[in-house]
Design a protein around this motif. Structure first.
Motif, PDB file in Angstrom:
ATOM      1  N   ASP A  66      63.450  43.101  31.194  1.00 49.75           N
ATOM      2  CA  ASP A  66      62.318  43.152  32.130  1.00 49.75           C
ATOM      3  C   ASP A  66      61.575  41.819  32.199  1.00 49.75           C
ATOM      4  O   ASP A  66      60.938  41.519  33.201  1.00 49.75           O
ATOM      5  N   ALA A  67      61.655  41.034  31.097  1.00 50.36           N
ATOM      6  CA  ALA A  67      60.929  39.762  31.082  1.00 50.36           C
ATOM      7  C   ALA A  67      61.474  38.808  32.140  1.00 50.36           C
ATOM      8  O   ALA A  67      60.761  37.899  32.572  1.00 50.36           O
ATOM      9  N   LEU A  68      62.731  38.973  32.558  1.00 52.67           N
ATOM     10  CA  LEU A  68      63.239  38.099  33.625  1.00 52.67           C
ATOM     11  C   LEU A  68      63.435  38.837  34.942  1.00 52.67           C
ATOM     12  O   LEU A  68      64.141  38.376  35.818  1.00 52.67           O
ATOM     13  N   SER A  69      62.815  39.973  35.066  1.00 55.86           N
ATOM     14  CA  SER A  69      63.084  40.796  36.249  1.00 55.86           C
ATOM     15  C   SER A  69      62.343  40.291  37.475  1.00 55.86           C
ATOM     16  O   SER A  69      61.427  39.481  37.381  1.00 55.86           O
ATOM     17  N   ILE A  70      62.761  40.806  38.626  1.00 54.67           N
ATOM     18  CA  ILE A  70      62.071  40.465  39.872  1.00 54.67           C
ATOM     19  C   ILE A  70      60.602  40.847  39.770  1.00 54.67           C
ATOM     20  O   ILE A  70      59.724  40.113  40.223  1.00 54.67           O
ATOM     21  N   ALA A  71      60.322  41.987  39.133  1.00 53.39           N
ATOM     22  CA  ALA A  71      58.938  42.441  39.041  1.00 53.39           C
ATOM     23  C   ALA A  71      58.067  41.400  38.344  1.00 53.39           C
ATOM     24  O   ALA A  71      56.936  41.137  38.759  1.00 53.39           O
ATOM     25  N   GLN A  72      58.608  40.787  37.299  1.00 53.97           N
ATOM     26  CA  GLN A  72      57.849  39.767  36.580  1.00 53.97           C
ATOM     27  C   GLN A  72      57.615  38.552  37.472  1.00 53.97           C
ATOM     28  O   GLN A  72      56.520  37.986  37.506  1.00 53.97           O
ATOM     29  N   SER A  73      58.644  38.146  38.211  1.00 48.18           N
ATOM     30  CA  SER A  73      58.484  37.013  39.134  1.00 48.18           C
ATOM     31  C   SER A  73      57.433  37.330  40.183  1.00 48.18           C
ATOM     32  O   SER A  73      56.597  36.486  40.524  1.00 48.18           O
ATOM     33  N   VAL A  74      57.495  38.548  40.699  1.00 47.17           N
ATOM     34  CA  VAL A  74      56.555  38.929  41.756  1.00 47.17           C
ATOM     35  C   VAL A  74      55.128  38.942  41.207  1.00 47.17           C
ATOM     36  O   VAL A  74      54.201  38.473  41.871  1.00 47.17           O
ATOM     37  N   ASP A  75      54.961  39.435  39.979  1.00 47.63           N
ATOM     38  CA  ASP A  75      53.623  39.412  39.380  1.00 47.63           C
ATOM     39  C   ASP A  75      53.066  37.996  39.365  1.00 47.63           C
ATOM     40  O   ASP A  75      51.916  37.762  39.740  1.00 47.63           O
ATOM     41  N   GLY A  76      53.902  37.040  38.922  1.00 51.75           N
ATOM     42  CA  GLY A  76      53.448  35.655  38.883  1.00 51.75           C
ATOM     43  C   GLY A  76      53.082  35.161  40.271  1.00 51.75           C
ATOM     44  O   GLY A  76      52.038  34.519  40.478  1.00 51.75           O
TER      45      GLY A  76
END
Lengths: 617, 404
Positions: A534-544
């Protein structure tokens, strides 16, 4: 032979449904330059509406197709409402800011659909008259697949006729090429944009409605489709509908055959194809140079050094933060660590996007590499926390150097999508390579050593790493290297004429941003004690991305505001029922009140209150 | 005047800080339990679960609580993200005064919270995650698990599968840890019972993104005698529909993990497959006294039939009640001692206990065949498989766990 032909037909049927989603996205981007995250939500709502209509209306061929068309039209109306009430007000916001608004819409729709249709998947009936399989060369092919294979090209032809044989279509194509010129010729852009948005939304709704005979309407539909839809649009070339069709066929047919040989490939296949296409053709298969950028943005204000008062306020705030563990509860220290990690991550992304002008949809890659490098240094090499924290940014920098070399050769949305592809490929590797990375079971037991295991002590470790990192990035922004980056962002041509090595400069900027994201990831790993894909997931990118855009891309303080607001609001609001709806609504309110981000809003507020002189527009 | 206004404004501005202050002393007459699950990410599975534990807590409190103390559950949504789950776990234990944690559905979140429990020395009852790693390869002193694991359910199915005497098997499973574990366990168990079995094809569609048509055709091409399926949720619906359209299931045995659970079987409606060997939960047909009482109370409270999650949630709280009563205190060491070999003599699914060696409960599952009636799927010819019969011996299980 018959087997392979049947597999081809299966791939083509999938291609049609993928194309229907992607073409609307492509049309919307081509004209309005909005990267529409909510497109998957339109698709999902289309499916749910069609389910309700199909199961309510009398069964039969007429009832089914009427339901499909009606669902698409209703989704078009929903799109119209969103365009008129929200998006129309923020067309002049900085590039990509509309993305934040569409993200808010995604959240609202997720809870809205849950509230209306409930949590259980809804499996609709098969299409009447097309509910069997026919034998072709001895192989059973569902009739509905054959219908889909026809519908895709029909829709493509319809769009072509609309754009080439109607006045409205001609205007839309003109707007795709030069919005300002169309405006100058007296065309009412507002309604042109609305029309395009409605068309795009209705096509997404149609795509969803047509899925009813193939799959259950479910709450995962929106996010499961949006990534691939973007990939199709980008491979085809932003704004090119025919390109989207070719790309959809390419991906679906490749997938249909690839899983015969290597079944695990499906996770990353679309992203690998996209990466290869973008490296060979920087504007996608059918895109034109110039199709990559958003609308003309206001020229940015030059960065100024802080006034001495400002610096004092900032120093006081950092000082207060440093003292906070003595005052606040243990859990608040933990929450503040999360805020600091998110802030460093957002600041590093802002360094790339705001200063470097390189938008990244996959910044989590470097955050995740940092986190995994730190975790693996501990679990495989047996090193302590401090060497592991050093390994994080180093590994992230190495990854950023590798992927950055390819990425900086592109620009605009294509660059952003190549970063996304890089992140997804890395995610796929981490996810799949169970022996080394632990797969989705992750790496456990990455806790701080005895001396730092107290939450307050760890707070200071995180404080030094994160605040130090943020300070360093600020320092670089005001150093010649940072000036160079901004110069390139504002005018690549002039920077090159001044003798700067543009690509090298951008490449180094990319790597630096990656390294600091990696540092954030390393701190993150120790604060959570475990690392998962999850640390490299799309969701993490989107949060940033949300933190940077919400905070305000034009101000150095933007990501700091953005990260703080984002983490704290989410932590607070997720205690409530239907919190995604509330969170989405808050995002929309912020977007409408402060189209220049929180930092811009604060700036204006200060000016209105007379606390700051208005010397900037 | 101005001073007053400033003070008021200052006080107002400081209000949010209140949340940052340490919380007041906990009242003595209640026991706080921290609960974490993926309520927004997977509402279809977690809502029945929440209703189950809520019912149990209400019943216990109505009967006077535990030694006079009322149970209070503070329940939070982990948003499907392990990092968020850890933050919530920290908050529940340090701020809300939870004496232990329970819940979680996704295996990675279960593992993350289990590791947190080990680090922070707090008891964690993993209610729903199926991952074998939670109690075996990554097991720890502080973590117990209630639901029958992937391995146990796969072993229950392998036992039935061996009776079919089919030779050529194909597998289809979502491409992540759960799917991989489920296939590995089934292969190992079936090979043990039927050494001549051949594995002719495996498909690994991405979870919730199955390309069902292509997957079905790839399976068909291998011409297996029987198929072992692990896909679930939306993937299962697509797989069943494409598979029946393309005659994949004609004259083939299908063995399918979890498909008998109402969470997965109900959405299939009139297309529920017939004659598949599945694990599941035939709620309305279980006629033991305990289950009838549970079912009646559940329907009265929520107006619907319980699902698998409901029973897991309900049994979780029953187990916690038993542990609290046996321990006689809320101290973690006392609770840990109580959990070792803890017996839960009555539950809607029958008695179960927590094995001291590997912290796995012996709660079982129902194994039977799927059938269709009035446009709905249900289970027939089912029987209850006691979890204890499908676990490795305690000595073997203990060897799989890392040294403490």
């Amino acid at each position: 032979m018959g087997f392979y032909f049947a597999q081809l037909l299966t791939g083509l049927a999938n291609a049609s449904s993928l194309f229907l989603i992607a073409c609307g996205l492509s049309i919307i981007f081509g004209v309005t330059r909005i990267v529409n995250f909510a497109h998957g939500s339109f698709y999902m709502v289309g499916a749910y509406l069609a389910y309700t209509l199909v199961t309510t209306l009398p069964a039969g061929i007429f009832g089914f197709w009427f339901s499909v068309i009606a669902a698409a039209l209703i989704v078009g109306v929903v799109g119209l409402i969103i365009e008129v009430t929200i998006l129309r007000r923020i067309y002049h916001a900085p590039e990509l800011f509309q993305l934040v608004a569409t993200f808010g819409v995604v959240l609202i729709f997720q809870d809205g659909v849950l509230a209306i249709w409930g949590a259980e998947d809804l499996l609709g009936p098969r299409a009447p008259g097309l509910d069997r399989a026919v034998r072709i060369m001895g192989e059973p092919i569902p009739e509905y697949d054959l219908a889909l294979i026809l519908i895709g090209p029909l829709v493509l032809a319809g769009i072509w006729l609309l754009f080439h044989r109607t006045r409205w279509g001609v205007l839309v194509r003109a707007a795709t090429q030069d919005r300002d010129m169309v405006d100058a010729l007296g065309v009412n852009q507002a309604w042109l944009f609305s029309g395009v948005f409605v068309l795009g939304a209705a096509l997404a709704g149609l795509g969803g409605a047509l899925q009813i005979p193939r799959e259950a309407a479910s709450l995962q539909m929106d996010l499961s489709v949006i990534g691939e839809a973007f990939v199709v649009v980008v491979i085809g070339g932003m704004g090119s509908v025919a390109g989207a069709f070719v790309a959809a066929v390419l991906i679906s047919v490749l997938n249909a055959f690839a899983i015969l040989i290597f079944p695990q490939i499906s996770i990353v296949l679309p992203f690998v194809v996209m990466a290869v296409v973008l490296i060979v053709r920087p504007y996608g298969l059918f895109g034109k140079p110039g199709s990559e950028h958003g609308g003309a943005a206001e020229p940015e204000q030059p960065l100024r050094l802080m006034s001495s008062q400002g610096a004092m306020v900032l120093a006081a705030l950092v000082f207060a933060l440093a003292l906070s563990p003595a005052v606040v509860s243990e859990f608040s220290s933990i929450l503040l660590v999360d805020v600091m990690v998110a802030t460093l991550f957002a600041v590093s992304l802002h360094f790339m996007m705001g200063l470097g002008g390189m938008v990244s949809f996959g910044h989590a890659a470097y955050f995740g590499v940092g986190a995994y490098a730190a975790a693996m240094t501990v679990s495989f090499l047996g090193f302590g926390m401090l060497p592991a924290m050093a390994a994080g940014p180093l590994a992230a920098a190495a990854a950023a150097l590798f992927f950055g070399w390819f990425c900086v050769r592109l620009s605009g949305v294509y660059l952003a999508m190549l970063t996304l592809a890089a992140a997804q490929i890395l995610w796929g590797v981490v996810f799949q390579w169970q022996d080394v990375t632990g797969g989705d079971d992750g790496i456990l037991g990455v806790w701080p050593p005895e001396w730092a295991s107290d939450d307050r002590v760890f707070f200071y470790v995180a404080f030094v790493a994160c605040i130090g990192g943020i300070w360093l990035l600020r320092r670089v922004a005001h150093a010649p290297f940072g000036y160079g980056l901004r110069g390139i962002r504002d005018s690549e041509l002039r920077a090159e004429a001044l003798g700067m090595d543009v690509k090298l400069h951008q490449w180094m900027g990319f790597a630096l941003a990656g390294a600091f994201a990696g540092l954030a990831g390393a701190v993150f790993a120790f604060s959570k004690g475990s690392v998962f894909p999850d640390a490299l997931s799309i969701a993490q990118s989107v949060d940033g991305l949300m933190m940077v855009l919400l905070g305000g891309i034009h101000a150095l303080a933007g990501p700091i505001f953005g990260a703080g607001v984002f983490v704290l609001i989410e932590d607070w609001v997720s205690r409530l029922d239907y919190w995604r709806f509330i969170f989405g609504a808050i995002i929309l309110v912020v977007v409408l009140l402060a189209p220049d981000g929180v930092a811009g809003g604060v700036e204006r507020l200060l000016r209105v209150l007379g606390l700051r002189r208005g010397d900037a527009a | 005047m101005r001073m007053i206004r400033r003070k008021i404004l200052g006080a107002l501005a400081a209000l949010p800080m209140l949340g940052l202050l340490p919380h007041g002393v906990q009242a003595q007459d209640k026991i706080v339990l921290g609960e974490i699950n993926s309520y927004t990410r997977l509402p279809a599975f977690t809502e029945p679960y929440k209703k189950g534990w809520t019912l149990a807590v209400e019943e216990i409190n109505a009967a006077g609580g535990i030694n006079g103390a009322m149970l209070e559950v503070i329940s939070r949504d982990d948003t499907g993200d392990p990092a968020t789950a850890i933050r919530i776990a920290e908050e529940l234990t340090t701020k809300e005064g939870a004496v232990m944690l329970f819940g979680t559905f996704l295996s990675n979140i279960g593992l993350a919270v289990a590791d947190f429990a080990k680090q922070k020395e707090v008891l964690f009852l993993a209610s729903e995650p199926l991952s074998d790693a939670i109690v075996w390869s990554k097991g720890n002193k502080y973590t117990y698990r209630l639901r029958p694991s992937t391995h146990m359910q796969a072993a229950m199915l392998a036992e039935q599968a061996a009776k079919l005497g089919k030779k050529r098997w194909a597998t289809v499973a979502p491409n992540y840890a759960y799917g991989k574990d489920a296939v590995a366990a089934f292969k190992a168990e079936l090979t043990k019972l039927q050494p001549d079995v051949e594995w002719v094809e495996e498909q690994w569609p991405p979870v919730f993104k199955i390309d069902a048509g292509s997957t079905v055709r790839a399976l068909e091409a291998a011409k297996p005698d029987a198929i072992y399926n692990v896909t679930f949720g939306g993937d299962l619906a697509k797989f069943v529909r494409e598979g029946s359209l393309r005659f994949l299931f004609e004259d083939r045995a299908v063995v399918s993990l979890l498909t008998g659970e109402p969470e997965y079987l109900d959405p299939l409606g009139g297309e529920a497959p017939e004659g598949w060997i599945v694990t599941g939960y035939p709620a309305v047909q279980i006629e033991t006294e305990e289950h009838m009482a549970f079912m009646e109370a559940y329907e009265a409270r929520w107006g619907e039939v319980p699902k698998t999650g409901s029973i897991v949630g309900y049994n979780s709280v029953l187990a916690i009640k038993a542990a609290l009563e046996k321990a006689g205190s809320t101290d973690t060491e006392a609770l840990l001692a109580a959990m070792e070999g803890l017996e839960v003599p009555t539950s809607p699914t029958g008695p179960f206990m927590f094995r001291a060696a590997d912290h796995q409960s012996t709660m079982g599952a129902y194994v039977g065949l799927t059938a269709r009636e009035d446009g709905r799927g249900h289970m027939v010819d089912w029987s209850y498989a006691d979890g204890a019969d499908y676990l490795p011996s305690e000595e073997d299980a203990a060897k799989m766990r890392p040294a403490e």
